[in-house]
Scaffold this active site. Structure first.
Site, PDB file in Angstrom:
ATOM      1  N   SER A 140      39.074  43.870  51.383  1.00 46.08           N
ATOM      2  CA  SER A 140      39.644  42.899  50.454  1.00 46.08           C
ATOM      3  C   SER A 140      38.520  42.053  49.882  1.00 46.08           C
ATOM      4  O   SER A 140      37.490  41.838  50.544  1.00 46.08           O
ATOM      5  CB  SER A 140      40.646  41.991  51.181  1.00 46.08           C
ATOM      6  N   TYR A 153      43.413  36.212  57.746  1.00 45.89           N
ATOM      7  CA  TYR A 153      43.297  37.477  57.027  1.00 45.89           C
ATOM      8  C   TYR A 153      41.864  37.676  56.541  1.00 45.89           C
ATOM      9  O   TYR A 153      41.269  38.748  56.734  1.00 45.89           O
ATOM     10  CB  TYR A 153      44.265  37.479  55.842  1.00 45.89           C
TER      11      TYR A 153
END
Length: 284
Positions: A140, A153
């Protein structure tokens, strides 16, 4: 590009939906033999049927070593040795750091970070023994630009980047390539109810196309959109005060974006144990 992919055996984790499903579709269309794994056995079987005979659907829990090992063994028995492993499975809880349930924290660490480590540990040695192989991890942009509301995250994605950086050096000269794709916000269930910041909302096809390109021409780090990588490196060298101003303009604030989001609540309820759900309700 098709000639470079045709005939390769590709394993994809988290392949029943979203990015994983689209990667499988594009690779199968390019002539690869594709196996998708997912913890939702019904969904992965249905997806494999929809994508056609070049795609096999298998149950997989990336948090369980036996399950992951059995997944890779089943692919080898049916298709031959795995040429490419795509670590795609991931989960995300978004919101204020101090309201994040412990079960959600644990789940992100187990799936996003340890799941990738497990996949590399299980697949890379066999690839090295054969003298070739490629592991592609869908990470990501949060591995470089950590948004408020995605702290854990982002920590898992930073961890993936650090882990792969070290292992890449250990594998140097083995014939095994590592690649990491770092997309901005993608229109999937994982991102339901979140904001995109200054970047446009990506589609699974954007990430899948990047995966197909990197399998054809391996690179270690790929950001989607491409400018995110150079921008993050520039931001890293400016003074902290200026950096904060720039990042507040570019990076989404997911605390604000997800507040009161029913779409986000539905997704995140899947990450919580019954006890955590009760505790979260108590705090409302």
């Amino acid at each position: 590009m098709r000639a470079h992919v045709a005939g390769r055996v590709v394993a994809i984790t988290g392949g029943a939906r979203g990015i994983g499903r689209e990667i499988a579709r594009q690779l199968a269309a390019a002539g690869a033999r594709v196996a998708i794994g997912d913890c939702d056995s019904d969904a992965v079987a249905a997806t494999a049927t929809e994508l056609g005979p070049a795609v096999y659907g298998l149950p997989l829990d990336v948090t369980d070593t036996v399950s992951f090992r059995d997944f890779l063994a089943a692919i080898e028995a049916q298709c031959g040795p795995v040429d490419v492993l795509v670590n795609n499975a991931g989960v995300m809880w978004a919101g204020p750091f101090d309201t994040e349930p412990e079960s959600a924290t644990r789940r992100m660490l187990e799936v996003n970070l340890h799941g990738v480590i497990r996949g590399v540990q299980l697949a890379a040695p066999a690839m090295a023994a054969r003298g070739h192989g490629h592991i592609v991890t869908i990470a990501s942009a949060a591995a470089r630009l950590s948004p408020p509301g995605e702290s854990t995250y982002a920590a898992t994605k930073y961890g993936v980047r650090g882990y792969l950086t070290g292992v890449r050096e250990e594998l140097r000269g083995s014939g095994v390539r590592l690649s990491m794709i770092m997309p901005a916000v993608v229109d999937t269930e994982l991102a339901a109810g979140t904001a995109t910041g200054a970047a446009k909302l990506l589609q699974p096809t954007d990430v899948a196309s990047a995966a197909l390109r990197v399998i054809t021409r391996p690179r270690f780090e790929v950001t989607v959109p491409g400018y995110v990588g150079p921008l993050s490196r520039v931001v890293d060298v400016v003074p902290q005060r200026a950096r904060d101003v720039v990042l507040r303009r570019l990076v989404p604030n997911q605390v604000a974006a997800t507040q009161g989001s029913s779409a986000r609540a539905r997704y995140q309820s899947q990450l919580l144990t019954p006890t955590d759900t009760e505790n979260t309700d108590d705090h409302d």
